[in-house]
Enzyme design. Structure first.
Site, PDB file in Angstrom:
ATOM      1  N   LYS A 483       0.697  -1.224   0.041  1.00 27.89           N
ATOM      2  CA  LYS A 483      -0.269  -0.007   0.037  1.00 27.89           C
ATOM      3  C   LYS A 483       0.868   1.065   0.064  1.00 27.89           C
ATOM      4  O   LYS A 483       2.035   1.109   0.039  1.00 27.89           O
ATOM      5  CB  LYS A 483      -0.970   0.003   1.174  1.00 27.89           C
ATOM      6  CG  LYS A 483      -0.293   0.131   2.516  1.00 27.89           C
ATOM      7  CD  LYS A 483      -0.871  -0.026   3.795  1.00 27.89           C
ATOM      8  CE  LYS A 483      -0.516  -0.091   4.980  1.00 27.89           C
ATOM      9  NZ  LYS A 483      -1.332   0.037   6.200  1.00 27.89           N
ATOM     10  N   ARG A 581      -9.756   0.909  15.469  1.00 30.93           N
ATOM     11  CA  ARG A 581      -9.765   1.693  14.258  1.00 30.93           C
ATOM     12  C   ARG A 581     -10.851   1.159  13.210  1.00 30.93           C
ATOM     13  O   ARG A 581     -11.709   1.690  12.982  1.00 30.93           O
ATOM     14  CB  ARG A 581      -8.274   1.475  13.674  1.00 30.93           C
ATOM     15  CG  ARG A 581      -7.888   2.222  12.542  1.00 30.93           C
ATOM     16  CD  ARG A 581      -6.501   2.160  12.139  1.00 30.93           C
ATOM     17  NE  ARG A 581      -6.073   0.847  11.468  1.00 30.93           N
ATOM     18  CZ  ARG A 581      -4.727   0.603  11.187  1.00 30.93           C
ATOM     19  NH1 ARG A 581      -3.851   1.660  11.129  1.00 30.93           N
ATOM     20  NH2 ARG A 581      -4.687  -0.468  10.842  1.00 30.93           N
ATOM     21  N   TYR A 709      15.255  31.815   2.752  1.00 32.42           N
ATOM     22  CA  TYR A 709      13.825  32.514   3.421  1.00 32.42           C
ATOM     23  C   TYR A 709      14.260  32.963   4.727  1.00 32.42           C
ATOM     24  O   TYR A 709      14.546  31.824   5.629  1.00 32.42           O
ATOM     25  CB  TYR A 709      12.776  31.681   2.891  1.00 32.42           C
ATOM     26  CG  TYR A 709      12.177  31.648   1.600  1.00 32.42           C
ATOM     27  CD1 TYR A 709      11.764  32.910   0.808  1.00 32.42           C
ATOM     28  CD2 TYR A 709      12.097  30.322   1.090  1.00 32.42           C
ATOM     29  CE1 TYR A 709      11.530  32.753  -0.153  1.00 32.42           C
ATOM     30  CE2 TYR A 709      11.566  30.294  -0.310  1.00 32.42           C
ATOM     31  CZ  TYR A 709      11.266  31.553  -0.787  1.00 32.42           C
ATOM     32  OH  TYR A 709      10.807  31.223  -2.275  1.00 32.42           O
TER      33      TYR A 709
END
EC number: 5.1.1.1
Length: 814
Positions: A483, A581, A709
Site C-alpha cells: 500500500k 480503528r 528564506y
C-alpha cells in the site's frame, strides 16, 4: 560440448529414474520462471530455507522440461520425466561444475576480497579482451550457486577465464576453490562486508585465502596483517605504496580529476594515468595493472589501456520511459551470458505485453558469428521478444535470424530513425557493449524528470523478504503490504518482484491501488484493507478481495454480490481486538454469524486483526490480550460457521516479537523495505531505498551573509554553499533544515543550512572537496530513514511515504 544424462549421472553420483538416459543436455537451470528452460535443459531443484525447487517440477514438466536433479521425486511427477536423485542438489550442481571446469586447460583468474571484485573483473575484461577470448562471471555471480553457473558458461573457444568468489561465512570458500581452480589469484580489498559471518577478521582472511591454495601466483597489496596468513609456499606478486620491498612499488599524486601512478617494477619506473581519484578505484586499478605486468604487457600498452578505464555499472536498472514505456538499462555490457540474465530480468519486470530488445554486437562469446547469432535468435524466441532492434556492423549481417527486426550500423543511424520506431506501451531492454554508447539510447527513451531519484535495490527487497521468511514456520503463509505506493518505493515493481518470489497475498489500502496492480498484470491475490462501499463493484470487476469490517459494509457488499449472482466470492473478516480503528467487535459477532450462515455468495477467505503495540514490548500484556481475544473470537467464527479460513494478526514487528501467534499467515510491511525498530534486527536488514540528487550550484558567501528564506542562516565566516534541487514538495520536511539534518557528498556530511525551500535546499560544503554535478545522498545507508525519523520525532513510515511522485524511481538489481 555435448553431454548426455548418462555422462552426468556418475559425475554427481545420482540414482537415475526415467526412460531416456542418453538425452542430450545443452543448458543448466535453477530458475523455474526462466523462459529459457526447454526440453534439453537439466533443472537442478535447489532447496533453500525459504524456497524449494521441487515444488515447481510439475509446472516445468508442463513446459516441456524433461530432466531434473532432485533429492526426491514429487508424487505428482512420478513417471513423467527423467530424474537424477541425489542427497543434495546444490552439492550436485557444484560437483558437475567442478567436473566441467576440469575439461578445460587455460589460465583462470580467481578474485576474492570484501570489495572491488566485480569492478576488477570487468576492468580486466576490458584491458585484456583485445588479446584473449574471455569467459567471466556475469554480473556479480560469485555465490555458492552463482559460481557454478558461471563456470558452466565456458566453451572450447575461450582461452582466459575471470571469475569472482564471494563468501559470507566460514567453510564456503573451499567449495568454490574446487569449482574455479584459479591459476592466478587476486586478493582485493579486505573490508567490513559480511564481518558478522566470521568469528574474527583473522578467520575471514584465512577463509578467503583458501581460494588460492593451488594458484601459480597470488597478486595482492603487501600488508603485514594479510601476509601473516598467506601460505609461504604460494608465489606472490605484490605491490605497495609504503614498502619498497614489494615486487612493484607505487607512488600516487592527484592531477585534476585524475591520478598519476609512478610505477617501479624491476629496473624501470614509468607513469600511469587513471581517470579516478577515490581510493577504492585506484586500488582496484592497481590490481588490474599488476595482472598486465604479470602477463608481460609493455609499458605503452598498459598506459594506453589504463587511461581508458571507466566507471562500472553493475546493476540492471528499471526506469520510466517516454510514451508509457518501461526501460531496462543494461547499456554497459554485451556478452552471451549476461544477455541470458538480462532477458530473465526483462520477463520478471515486464510491465507491458510488448517486449522490445535493443541489442548491440555481442563480443567474446567464444562462438563463431553464425553459431552465436543462431543461439541469440533462439534465446529471443524462447523469451517471446516482440521486436528486435540490432545496432552494429556484425548483428546487421545476421538480421534475417530475427523475426520482426530492424538493424542499424551505429547509434547515430538509430537516432536518425528514432521517431519512426514508434516506442509506446512496451518494455524495452537496452543491452549494449560499452563501445556503442547505448547510454545515449537510454537518454532518448527515458522520461525526462528532474535530477532527484529514489533508487530501489531489488536485491535488498529479496534479502529482507527472505530474512522474515526465515522466522516463519514452514506452513505459515506470507502477505506483503504494498500500500501507499509500496511505502513510497514503487507499487508495481515491488509487487512484480514479490510475485516472482511467490508470496501468498499482497495487501493494499484502497481499491485503486489494487486495480492499478491487476491492470498491470499482477496475478497474486490482492486484499483491499480499507475498501469504501462505493468501490465494491470495481473490486469485483478486477478480482480483488475486500476486507469487511462492519455490518453496514458486509450488507452493502452482499447486495452487489447478489446482483452479480456471485458464488463463493472471497472476502476477509476484520476483528477489532483493541486497535479500535476498524473491525467487528465482540458484540457484533452474533449478527455477523447470522448473516454469514445464510449466504453462499461469499467465502470467508481469512479472519484477521491488527495489533496496536507489537513493536513495543513495554505493552506486552496488552499485545497478549489482543492475541487471546483474537483466538477467542476467530475460534467462535470457525466453530459456528464450520469454516477453516486463513487466520492472521501479526505485522512486521509481530513476526519478530510474537512468533507463537503466527497462525496461518503473517503480514509483512515496513520490514520488507529494510526498516526495524529493533536495533539488533536492523543489523540483518538491507537498505532498500536511497534518495539521491546532485549539486546544482556552488557559491561562496562572506561572513554576515544569509542563506534562504527568513535569513535563518547567517554565515559566521566565509562559507561555501551548495544548492541541491530537492525540497519539501519532494517530501523533505522543512523541520529537517536549518542545522538539524544533513546530506552526504563524497562520503562526508554536509549540514543543511537555512530553511528548506519548496524545490531546493542548501548545504555547507566548506570542508568538502566537491563540484557542481556531484552526487548527493539525501537518505539511504547514511543518513538512514530511522535516524531521520528519530531526529524529527516521527516514524520511518512517514519519511518513506512522503517522497513525492515527481521523484523518479529507479529500480535496480545488482
Amino acid at each position: 560440448m555435448t553431454l548426455t544424462l548418462r555422462n552426468i549421472i556418475p559425475i554427481i553420483k545420482a540414482n537415475w529414474i526415467g526412460q531416456n538416459d542418453v538425452a542430450v543436455i545443452d543448458a543448466i537451470s535453477i530458475d523455474s520462471r526462466s523462459l529459457q528452460n526447454g526440453e534439453n535443459t537439466l533443472f537442478f531443484a535447489i532447496s533453500g530455507p525459504n524456497n524449494d525447487g521441487h515444488s515447481y517440477i510439475e509446472e516445468l514438466i508442463g513446459k516441456d522440461v524433461k530432466h531434473f536433479v532432485v533429492t526426491h521425486i514429487p508424487e505428482n511427477a512420478t513417471g513423467k520425466a527423467n530424474f537424477l536423485v541425489v542427497e543434495n542438489t546444490l552439492e550436485a550442481l557444484q560437483k558437475f561444475a567442478s567436473y566441467y571446469r576440469s575439461l578445460f586447460d587455460f589460465p583462470i583468474i580467481g578474485i576474492t576480497g570484501s570489495n572491488g571484485k566485480t569492478i576488477i573483473k570487468e576492468w580486466l575484461n576490458f584491458l585484456l579482451s583485445p588479446d584473449y577470448n574471455i569467459i567471466r562471471s556475469p554480473k556479480s555471480y560469485n555465490s555458492q550457486v552463482g559460481v557454478p553457473l558461471s563456470i558452466l558458461g565456458i566453451n572450447e573457444k575461450h582461452n582466459l577465464g575471470i571469475f569472482e568468489a564471494g563468501i559470507s561465512t566460514v567453510n564456503e570458500m573451499e567449495k568454490l576453490q574446487k569449482i574455479i581452480r584459479p591459476t592466478i589469484g587476486i586478493l582485493s580489498n579486505i573490508g567490513t562486508a559480511h564481518d558478522e559471518g566470521f568469528p574474527s577478521v583473522a578467520e575471514k582472511i584465512k577463509e578467503k585465502l583458501k581460494l588460492f591454495t593451488s594458484v601459480n601466483v597470488l597478486i595482492l597489496n603487501k600488508n603485514k596483517t594479510i601476509n601473516a596468513f598467506v601460505n609461504q609456499k604460494i608465489k606472490t606478486f605484490s605491490w605497495c605504496s609504503d614498502d619498497k620491498s614489494a615486487d612493484v612499488y607505487i607512488t600516487k599524486k592527484n592531477i585534476g580529476d585524475l591520478t598519476e601512478l609512478q610505477v617501479t617494477y624491476k629496473e624501470d619506473t614509468f607513469p600511469i594515468i587513471i581517470p579516478f581519484q577515490d581510493q577504492a578505484s585506484v586500488e582496484n586499478a592497481i590490481h588490474c595493472m599488476m595482472v598486465m605486468l604479470y602477463f608481460g604487457y609493455n609499458h605503452k600498452v598498459i598506459q594506453t589501456r589504463m587511461a581508458q578505464l571507466y566507471p562500472v555499472e553493475m546493476r540492471l536498472k528499471v526506469k520510466n520511459g517516454i510514451n508509457n514505456c518501461t526501460i531496462i538499462d543494461d547499456s554497459y555490457s554485451s556478452d552471451f551470458q549476461s544477455l541470458k540474465i538480462a532477458l530473465d530480468f526483462l520477463e520478471h519486470q515486464k510491465q507491458h505485453k510488448k517486449k522490445t530488445l535493443i541489442l548491440s554486437d555481442i563480443f567474446q562469446s567464444g562462438l563463431n558469428n553464425e553459431e552465436l547469432y543462431s543461439q541469440v535468435s533462439q534465446l529471443i524466441i524462447s523469451n517471446k521478444i516482440t521486436r528486435v532492434i540490432g545496432i552494429g556492423e556484425t548483428i546487421s549481417q545476421y538480421k534475417n535470424k530475427f523475426i520482426n527486426s530492424v538493424t542499424f550500423k551505429n547509434v547515430a543511424e538509430f537516432a536518425n530513425a528514432f521517431e519512426q520506431l514508434n516506442f509506446e506501451n512496451e518494455t524495452i531492454l537496452v543491452k549494449g557493449a560499452r563501445d556503442f554508447h547505448f547510454e545515449e539510447i537510454v537518454s532518448m527513451l527515458e522520461e525526462k524528470t528532474h535530477e532527484t531519484v529514489l533508487e530501489i535495490n531489488l536485491n535488498a527487497v529479496s534479502h529482507n523478504l527472505n530474512f522474515f521468511k526465515s522466522k516463519l514456520a514452514p506452513k505459515t503463509k506470507m502477505m506483503v503490504m504494498v500500500k501507499a505506493f509500496g511505502y513510497g518505493n514503487g507499487g508495481f515493481e515491488i509487487a512484480k518482484l514479490l510475485e516472482h518470489h511467490k508470496v501468498d497475498y499482497l495487501g493494499v489500502a484502497f481499491a485503486d491501488e489494487g486495480i492499478s496492480l491487476k491492470s498491470a498484470g499482477i496475478s497474486v491475490p490482492i486484499m483491499v484493507m480499507n475498501p469504501e462501499t462505493t468501490s465494491f463493484s470495481a473490486i469485483i470487476q478486477h478480482n480483488l478481495e475486500p476486507e469487511i469490517y462492519s455490518i453496514k459494509g458486509l450488507k452493502a457488499f452482499l447486495k452487489i454480490a447478489e446482483q452479480k449472482k456471485l458464488k463463493n466470492y472471497p472476502i476477509h473478516i476484520k476483528i477489532d481486538t483493541g486497535m479500535h480503528r476498524l473491525g467487528f467487535e465482540e458484540e457484533n459477532l452474533a449478527e455477523l454469524i447470522s448473516i454469514l450462515k445464510s449466504n453462499e455468495t461469499i467465502q470467508i477467505k481469512s479472519i484477521l486483526s491488527h495489533m496496536a503495540t507489537s513493536d513495543d514490548l513495554k505493552h506486552d500484556a496488552f499485545a497478549q490480550s489482543q492475541i487471546a481475544l483474537f483466538e477467542k473470537l476467530s475460534a467462535q467464527l470457525l466453530s459456528e460457521l464450520k469454516i477453516k479460513p486463513i487466520r492472521h494478526i501479526l505485522n512486521t514487528s509481530g513476526i519478530s516479537n510474537y512468533p507463537d501467534a503466527q497462525y496461518d499467515m503473517v503480514r509483512l510491511g515496513i520490514g520488507l523495505y529494510g526498516i526495524s525498530n529493533d536495533e539488533e534486527e536492523q543489523k540483518y536488514l538491507e537498505n532498500v531505498g536511497t534518495l539521491k540528487s546532485v549539486i546544482s550550484q556552488i557559491r561562496t558567501i562572506d561572513q554576515g551573509e544569509s542563506v534562504g528564506y527568513g535569513r535563518r542562516f547567517i554565515a559566521e565566516k566565509e562559507t561555501k554553499i551548495a544548492t541541491i534541487p530537492i525540497g519539501y514538495a519532494d517530501g523533505i520536511r522543512r523541520s529537517w533544515g536549518n542545522g538539524v539534518g544533513y546530506v552526504v557528498i563524497n562520503n562526508k556530511q554536509a549540514k543543511i543550512v537555512g530553511s528548506i525551500c519548496m524545490d531546493m535546499l542548501m548545504v555547507d560544503v566548506t570542508n568538502i572537496d566537491c563540484k557542481e554535478g556531484n552526487s548527493v545522498i539525501i537518505f539511504g545507508e547514511n543518513p538512514s530513514v530511522n535516524h531521520m525519523a528519530k531526529q524529527l520525532n516521527t516514524i520511518p513510515y512517514e519519511i518513506l511515504t512522503s517522497i513525492s511522485q515527481r521523484v523518479k524511481r529507479v529500480f535496480f538489481r545488482e
